[in-house]
Each structure stands twice: as structure tokens, then as C-alpha cells.
Write a protein that holds these residues in place. Structure first.
Motif, mmCIF file in Angstrom:
data_model
loop_
_atom_site.group_PDB
_atom_site.id
_atom_site.type_symbol
_atom_site.label_atom_id
_atom_site.label_comp_id
_atom_site.label_asym_id
_atom_site.label_seq_id
_atom_site.Cartn_x
_atom_site.Cartn_y
_atom_site.Cartn_z
ATOM 1 N N TYR A 209 9.297 19.091 -49.378
ATOM 2 C CA TYR A 209 10.425 19.963 -49.107
ATOM 3 C C TYR A 209 10.892 20.620 -50.398
ATOM 4 O O TYR A 209 10.669 20.103 -51.486
ATOM 5 C CB TYR A 209 11.575 19.238 -48.427
ATOM 6 N N MET B 252 18.635 25.054 -49.991
ATOM 7 C CA MET B 252 18.156 23.734 -49.584
ATOM 8 C C MET B 252 19.087 23.147 -48.537
ATOM 9 O O MET B 252 20.213 23.599 -48.353
ATOM 10 C CB MET B 252 18.026 22.767 -50.773
ATOM 11 N N VAL C 31 16.862 12.968 -54.531
ATOM 12 C CA VAL C 31 17.014 11.590 -54.981
ATOM 13 C C VAL C 31 16.505 10.694 -53.846
ATOM 14 O O VAL C 31 16.371 11.145 -52.716
ATOM 15 C CB VAL C 31 18.483 11.253 -55.328
ATOM 16 N N TYR D 184 22.876 24.483 -48.493
ATOM 17 C CA TYR D 184 23.335 25.059 -49.752
ATOM 18 C C TYR D 184 23.028 26.542 -49.674
ATOM 19 O O TYR D 184 21.885 26.933 -49.471
ATOM 20 C CB TYR D 184 22.593 24.431 -50.937
ATOM 21 N N ILE E 139 9.962 10.292 -58.565
ATOM 22 C CA ILE E 139 11.267 9.759 -58.182
ATOM 23 C C ILE E 139 11.125 8.597 -57.201
ATOM 24 O O ILE E 139 12.106 8.051 -56.728
ATOM 25 C CB ILE E 139 12.183 10.866 -57.607
ATOM 26 N N GLY F 89 20.593 19.502 -47.839
ATOM 27 C CA GLY F 89 20.620 18.226 -48.549
ATOM 28 C C GLY F 89 21.985 17.605 -48.606
ATOM 29 O O GLY F 89 22.932 18.112 -47.994
ATOM 30 N N PHE F 90 22.051 16.531 -49.336
ATOM 31 C CA PHE F 90 23.231 15.700 -49.513
ATOM 32 C C PHE F 90 23.490 14.882 -48.258
ATOM 33 O O PHE F 90 23.342 13.680 -48.258
ATOM 34 C CB PHE F 90 24.452 16.542 -49.896
ATOM 35 N N VAL F 91 23.923 15.536 -47.173
ATOM 36 C CA VAL F 91 24.113 14.846 -45.888
ATOM 37 C C VAL F 91 23.323 15.610 -44.821
ATOM 38 O O VAL F 91 22.898 16.740 -45.071
ATOM 39 C CB VAL F 91 25.610 14.763 -45.503
ATOM 40 N N GLN G 185 22.636 9.576 -50.101
ATOM 41 C CA GLN G 185 22.454 11.018 -49.974
ATOM 42 C C GLN G 185 21.009 11.392 -50.308
ATOM 43 O O GLN G 185 20.298 10.614 -50.942
ATOM 44 C CB GLN G 185 23.411 11.714 -50.936
ATOM 45 N N THR G 186 20.572 12.582 -49.852
ATOM 46 C CA THR G 186 19.182 12.980 -50.084
ATOM 47 C C THR G 186 19.014 13.835 -51.335
ATOM 48 O O THR G 186 17.926 13.953 -51.860
ATOM 49 C CB THR G 186 18.632 13.784 -48.893
ATOM 50 N N THR G 187 20.114 14.469 -51.788
ATOM 51 C CA THR G 187 20.035 15.240 -53.031
ATOM 52 C C THR G 187 21.248 14.877 -53.873
ATOM 53 O O THR G 187 22.288 14.477 -53.339
ATOM 54 C CB THR G 187 20.054 16.760 -52.770
#
Lengths: 215, 319
Positions: A42, A126, B232, A135, A6, A128-130, B253-255
Motif C-alpha cells: 500500500y 493515504m 507502522v 489524508y 518495519i 491510515g491511522f484509523v 494505529q496503521t500509520t
């Protein structure tokens, strides 16, 4: 199992249906195998992401071998190990404006929603996202609730909500589409701390009802 | 100290980035055009851990309460020092009481203004970069506003006049974005594969440090299956259900849980960083190996630029 890159130096090893405890164990194995060549790693819900300083030396077959070895030994792994973090939550009222809607959606009392929500053992699958967003796995199916059709523009930090089959905590003030049932005063994102996230993948979360007004 | 007279459209402090916090949901951030940032930084003799101003679009105006040596690199936003044009890629002595303003959108989108010694701002999680989503870093934890001040770590009183400059434009003056196949490439339709190869895309107005939404032929997967969110990175090209691709940028964002049709080669991220709404892009499919080779070539070139600047600085900086 699938492996894909990725970024030039970062690959994701996707391991379907591996519980978080196993993912963490395999991640440990990768750390030992690659030592200083592995600069970051991670786990996410069903995958491990690895960043290498010398990615050109990495063979997919090597990654696969390690996972296969782990699968052979997996019986010895306790999937219940992990820190338990208690999250004090004030349910309902102004801080949990959607609690009554969630209760009527399920035909239950607010107290019963709170009881079921605090009864659960939630695993952090996890972050993630911000920053510091956990989660959580383990919401009781009787609490699964549709997301809002129109997201709320600004939810305060610490809002605890239910969205579909997930429950979680908003670490930062942000827009969001989940049904908000309460709020915690704990700071999930602590940029001044050595570990800036209160929660880590693999931790367990237990919601605890507290009463009273903030402050 | 500088004082913000007018902040312009969007000005933040950014350095090399905040590495090693991806697992906690914190994206690397840092300068969108890392190469231009590096050039401005090297010109004033700073380290890559020292933040520069990332000035987006024309409009900003800064007042220097003290003298300083600065350098600009990246976009040409019509910089004027006391109403006289100053070029990018050059050490510039700014006397106390002078004003720099960015008057006109000429080429590119983001210019980096580095000050010798850097600004007096605390590091947050190993970086001086503004982490907008959490409201920390970069001194104010937000884009700069009128009246904000930033103190210098060191001040300079002896004027100098450099007679050399470096090119800080050529690494981004292209519209070709090279990418390799993303993890979900095979789930996209043949038509979508064809589009991303052969169509022109434009940057929409929805473009910020988190990501760019593109306008152009829509992309679609052949089956609508729910994806489990996973990692991501900067440069991931993801496609939400609407079909308009989004490229994740430095503060992304990280995921994410949208199918990923491709991953932009790191060497072409500065090109994206310097695009403006309405600008044209076209994609070229390469392999991961090619992307790594391009990265290696760029690394060698960056080392040469660094060596040349350092050689000049050792000779006294000015000639």
C-alpha cells in the motif's frame, strides 16, 4: 530514497517528493515484479510499504532498480487520473460548530469559507491511522487553520474538519482536534462491503454543499 | 451457550487477526499473545480463524448453559471450575450448569479460553476478532458485558478427562524484549541509544490493546523535524515529544508520525502481551537477520507443539 524493514516481512520504500500517482505506478511495478511473493502492499503519503511471504529473498538493490526505471519513464504518467468521489456536506450549524470560528479567524464570511472548501480538488494521499481515515492533499492555503488546543472528546462519524494545512473526514466517532465545519451522511467505513473503505489512495474528493436537516 | 456473569476488567473475542486491510487503516488486531491463543485453539481442535475469549486480568465469571470442551492458555488468572482449580494447557470438560471464574492474578495478563467448535458469531472482514475502534466484530463489537451470551457452534455431551497438558507459559515468562533499529534510530541522541540498551523500563498504567506507554529514562531525537506519517506495525517503538516510548500493539494505529527508535522482534510480542502495569522490561538490540532466525526457530517449535497436540487428539484426546 530509503528502504527500511518495519517488520520481519515488511519493508517501506520511502520516495521523497513522488506524487501519489507515481507511487501507485511504482506499486504496480512491484506487484508485477514480485507476483505471489508480495502478499500486501500500500502507498502512504511519500512511501510504499510491501509485505512479502519470503522476505529473505528480497534485495534492496532490486527495489532500487525498479524505482530508477520508473523515474526514467515518469513523463508518460498522467497525475490527474483517479476516481472522483463527491462528498455531500451540510456546512455550519450544529453539525459544523466551528465554521463561524474558522470564518472569523480568517476574516472571511462563512459562505466564503464554504465556497473555497467546496472549490478544492483534494487528492487522497493515504488511508491510515484509523479505519478508512483519508489524508487529503490540496487544502487552499487561505483555509489553513490551527488545530484546537483541547481536542473534542467525541466527534460524530462523518464530521468534516480542518486541521493545520489538512482537511478531512472522521470516518468513525472519535476524539479529534480539528475545527469541525460540517458533516456528511456518507459512511466512509463500510465493514460489510467487499472494499470496506469508501475512499482509496489516489482518489479525488470533491466536497459538495447540501442543505437541510439530517433525516 | 455461555453467559457472562461478570465480564472482568476487559474481555473480548480474538482470533488469528484481520489480515490484508492495513491499506484501509485497519490494523491486524487478533490475539495479543498469538502463541497462547494458538495453543488454546489447537487443544480444542479449532482453526486459527475461530475466535477465543481473550480475558485480561482476573475477575471474569462465565456460566455454561450447555456442556462444552474448553482449553485455557496463557496467563494464570487463578481459574476455578466450580471452585476447583483448573490448569492452563489442558482440555477441560465443562458440564452444563457449571461456572468458571478467574479469581486471582498469579502470572501474566491475558488468558485465552477456546471452546471446541467456537462461538456462533459472524465474521467481519474475514475475522471474528472484535474491532473495538469501529465497534464491529467479536459478536458484540465491544468488550463483553454482564448478561451477554455467546452460543456454541457445536455442543458436546460426552464427558472426558484429559490426563495430559502442554506448557503455555514458557514462551512469555521473560522480561527481555529484543528489537532492531527503527527507521529513525540515527536521529536519536547517543544518550537515548545508551538508555534503550542498558536501562530498565516499566509498563505504565496506560496499556491497552492499542499500545503500551513505558516508564523509564526519556528518549529524545537530536533535531525536532516534522515527520510525514507513514506505515507502522505491531511492535513499533515510537517516541512522542514527551520522550516516553510507546510500543504499538495488536489494535495500534496503521500509520504514525513519531520517530521510531526500534521494532520489537515478533517472537517477543507474547512477552509484552503478558506484562502488567508496573512490570519490568529490558531491551536487547539484535539485527533484522537475527529477528528472522528467531522467528524461524519459533515457527519450528510451534509446528512441533501442533504436531504433538494433533497426535494426542487423534488418539482420542484424553490420554
Amino acid at each position: 530514497m530509503k528502504i527500511y524493514w518495519i517488520a520481519e516481512d515488511t519493508c517501506t520504500v520511502k520516495l521523497d517528493s513522488f506524487p501519489t500517482a507515481h507511487l501507485l505506478k511504482v506499486e504496480e511495478g512491484f506487484k508485477q515484479l514480485y507476483a505471489e511473493n508480495l502478499i500486501a502492499s500500500y502507498v502512504t503519503i511519500d512511501a510504499i510499504t510491501l509485505t512479502f511471504s519470503r522476505p529473505g529473498h528480497i534485495q534492496d538493490s532490486e527495489l532500487l532498480t525498479l524505482v530508477t526505471q520508473h523515474q526514467r519513464n515518469e513523463k508518460g504518467i498522467m497525475s490527474t487520473s483517479g476516481r472522483i468521489i463527491e462528498i455531500p456536506v451540510r456546512y455550519g450549524g450544529k453539525e459544523g460548530p466551528d465554521l463561524s470560528w474558522v470564518a472569523s479567524y480568517h476574516g472571511l464570511s462563512e459562505e466564503e469559507i464554504i465556497r473555497r472548501h467546496t472549490e478544492g480538488n483534494y487528492r487522497v494521499t493515504m488511508i491510515g491511522f484509523v479505519p478508512a481515515f483519508p489524508y487529503l492533499d490540496g487544502l487552499h492555503p487561505s483555509l489553513h487553520t490551527p488545530r484546537k488546543e483541547i481536542p473534542t472528546l467525541t466527534l460524530p462519524a462523518g464530521s468534516v474538519g480542518i486541521g493545520g494545512s489538512q482537511t478531512g473526514i472522521y470516518p468513525l466517532a472519535s476524539p479529534g482536534g480539528w475545527q469541525i465545519i460540517g458533516r456528511t451522511d456518507l459512511h466512509l467505513f463500510q465493514p460489510e462491503q467487499k472494499t470496506p473503505s469508501l475512499l482509496q489512495a489516489g482518489d479525488y474528493v470533491k466536497f459538495v454543499q447540501v442543505r437541510g436537516i439530517k433525516g | 451457550m455461555i453467559e457472562v456473569i461478570r465480564p472482568g476488567t476487559f474481555t473480548t473475542l480474538q482470533d488469528h487477526g484481520r489480515r490484508g486491510y492495513h491499506h484501509l487503516g485497519v490494523s491486524p488486531g487478533g490475539a495479543m499473545d498469538q502463541v497462547s491463543f494458538e495453543m488454546a485453539t489447537l487443544l480444542v481442535g479449532n482453526s486459527l480463524q475461530t475466535a477465543a475469549l481473550e480475558i485480561t486480568f482476573a475477575g471474569a465469571e462465565l456460566f455454561f448453559h450447555e456442556s462444552a470442551v474448553i482449553a485455557l492458555a496463557g496467563a494464570d488468572l487463578g481459574a476455578l471450575l466450580e471452585e476447583r482449580p483448573v490448569s492452563t494447557g489442558k482440555r477441560i470438560y465443562v458440564p452444563a450448569g457449571a461456572t468458571i471464574r478467574f479469581a486471582q492474578q498469579r502470572a501474566g495478563c491475558r488468558v485465552y479460553l477456546a471452546v471446541e467448535g467456537g462461538f456462533e458469531i459472524p465474521r467481519v472482514m474475514g475475522s471474528e476478532s472484535t474491532l473495538l475502534i469501529a465497534g464491529v466484530g467479536g459478536g458484540y463489537g465491544r468488550p463483553l458485558q454482564k448478561g451477554d451470551t455467546l452460543a456454541f457452534r457445536q455442543t458436546r455431551s460426552t464427558p472426558e478427562q484429559a490426563n495430559w497438558f502442554i506448557d503455555t507459559h514458557s514462551h512469555w515468562s521473560s522480561s527481555r524484549i529484543r528489537f532492531w533499529k527503527g527507521p529513525e534510530w540515527a536521529s536519536f541522541s547517543d544518550k537515548s541509544h545508551h538508555h534503550i540498551h542498558s536501562s530498565t523500563y516499566h509498563l505504565s498504567r496506560e496499556m491497552n490493546r492499542m499500545g503500551y506507554r513505558l516508564k523509564g529514562p526519556h528518549l529524545e531525537t537530536t533535531s525536532r523535524s516534522e515527520m510525514i506519517s507513514e506505515a507502522v506495525t505491531v511492535g513499533t517503538i515510537q517516541v512522542p515529544p514527551g520522550g516516553a516510548p510507546i510500543i504499538l500493539m495488536a489494535d495500534g494505529q496503521t500509520t504514525g508520525g513519531y520517530p521510531r527508535i526500534g521494532q520489537v522482534a515478533q517472537v517477543d510480542l507474547p512477552i509484552l502481551a503478558q506484562k502488567r502495569p508496573g512490570d519490568e522490561l529490558y531491551f536487547e538490540l539484535i539485527s533484522l537477520d537475527e529477528a528472522r532466525q528467531l522467528q524461524q526457530i519459533q515457527r519450528l517449535w510451534r509446528n512441533e507443539v501442533r504436531a504433538a497436540i494433533n497426535w494426542k487428539l487423534r488418539r482420542g484426546g484424553t490420554s
